[in-house]
Write a protein that holds these residues in place. Sequence first.
Motif, PDB file in Angstrom:
ATOM      1  N   LYS A  61       0.838  -1.206   0.000  1.00  0.00           N
ATOM      2  CA  LYS A  61       0.000   0.000   0.000  1.00  0.00           C
ATOM      3  C   LYS A  61       0.872   1.254   0.000  1.00  0.00           C
ATOM      4  CE  LYS A  61      -3.826   2.440   2.151  1.00  0.00           C
ATOM      5  NZ  LYS A  61      -3.628   3.498   1.202  1.00  0.00           N
ATOM      6  N   ALA A  62       1.902   1.263   0.824  1.00  0.00           N
ATOM      7  CA  ALA A  62       2.802   2.421   0.862  1.00  0.00           C
ATOM      8  C   ALA A  62       3.452   2.639  -0.499  1.00  0.00           C
ATOM      9  CB  ALA A  62       3.869   2.227   1.939  1.00  0.00           C
ATOM     10  N   ALA A  67       3.760   5.397  -5.818  1.00  0.00           N
ATOM     11  CA  ALA A  67       3.724   5.309  -7.280  1.00  0.00           C
ATOM     12  C   ALA A  67       2.559   6.120  -7.857  1.00  0.00           C
ATOM     13  CB  ALA A  67       3.618   3.849  -7.707  1.00  0.00           C
ATOM     14  N   ASN A  68       1.414   6.082  -7.171  1.00  0.00           N
ATOM     15  CA  ASN A  68       0.238   6.803  -7.654  1.00  0.00           C
ATOM     16  C   ASN A  68       0.305   8.305  -7.412  1.00  0.00           C
ATOM     17  OD1 ASN A  68      -0.928   4.459  -8.613  1.00  0.00           O
ATOM     18  ND2 ASN A  68      -1.968   4.033  -6.685  1.00  0.00           N
ATOM     19  N   ILE A  77      10.759  -1.146  -2.155  1.00  0.00           N
ATOM     20  CA  ILE A  77      11.028  -1.145  -0.721  1.00  0.00           C
ATOM     21  C   ILE A  77      11.975  -2.300  -0.458  1.00  0.00           C
ATOM     22  CG2 ILE A  77      10.040  -1.384   1.583  1.00  0.00           C
ATOM     23  CD1 ILE A  77       7.517  -0.033   0.525  1.00  0.00           C
ATOM     24  N   LEU A  78      13.073  -1.974   0.195  1.00  0.00           N
ATOM     25  CA  LEU A  78      14.129  -2.946   0.471  1.00  0.00           C
ATOM     26  C   LEU A  78      14.095  -3.381   1.926  1.00  0.00           C
ATOM     27  CD1 LEU A  78      17.055  -0.998  -1.264  1.00  0.00           C
ATOM     28  CD2 LEU A  78      15.464  -2.631  -2.304  1.00  0.00           C
ATOM     29  N   ASP A 174       7.536   8.593   6.192  1.00  0.00           N
ATOM     30  CA  ASP A 174       6.865   9.117   7.389  1.00  0.00           C
ATOM     31  C   ASP A 174       5.571   8.364   7.705  1.00  0.00           C
ATOM     32  OD1 ASP A 174       8.843  11.011   7.755  1.00  0.00           O
ATOM     33  OD2 ASP A 174       7.711  12.629   6.788  1.00  0.00           O
ATOM     34  N   ARG A 175       4.876   7.871   6.677  1.00  0.00           N
ATOM     35  CA  ARG A 175       3.630   7.137   6.921  1.00  0.00           C
ATOM     36  C   ARG A 175       3.873   5.743   7.485  1.00  0.00           C
ATOM     37  NH1 ARG A 175       2.057   9.718   2.132  1.00  0.00           N
ATOM     38  NH2 ARG A 175       2.583   7.917   0.875  1.00  0.00           N
TER      39      ARG A 175
END
Length: 181
Positions: A61-62, A67-68, A77-78, A174-175
């Motif tokens: 989701k993040a 991307a959106n 994401i690693l 941050d989210r």
Amino acid sequence: MAATLILAQAALAGAGAHAESTPAAGSRAAVAASAASAFASPDAARPGSASERAAAMDWQKALDDLANSGKVTWAAILDPSGAVRVATPGPGLRPGEGPAAVKAYNNPANVFSSGLTLWGVKFFGIKADERSIYLKKGATGAAVVRTAQSAIVAHYDETKQPGPAYDAVEKAADRVIPQGF
């Protein structure tokens, strides 16, 4: 799943038929019973624990939100070793690039002198600290932002602006940080 359940039931039936004739049959029966009980729950058939699947959905989701945003071209994401957890469609990081991005946090100042290669492009550092690494090459660039358990890596092309791209990656971090990610 139905085929797997049938196989587990067949294993149970086969193990029960031989339980008295072979000494190892008890262990086979226990394994088959364990397999059958695992298939009793629909969630048990999927890999990973429920918390691992929930975390993967949060990561996805993040990444989808980033991307959106329209501010970046590709993102990934690693995990702490640099392996890709999730990634957007597009060119993937090449072997060794994820671990190199994570390792750059050992001495962020080296990014200014050595640069960092991501997606096969050698970028030059324009900002590097314990949280964020901003990179640029011509009209394109990238950001690597560290979170509690990983790093978010994003690329922007010549159709995107650097400032909003960097801000979008920072906001994505941050989210997820308050969630322990």
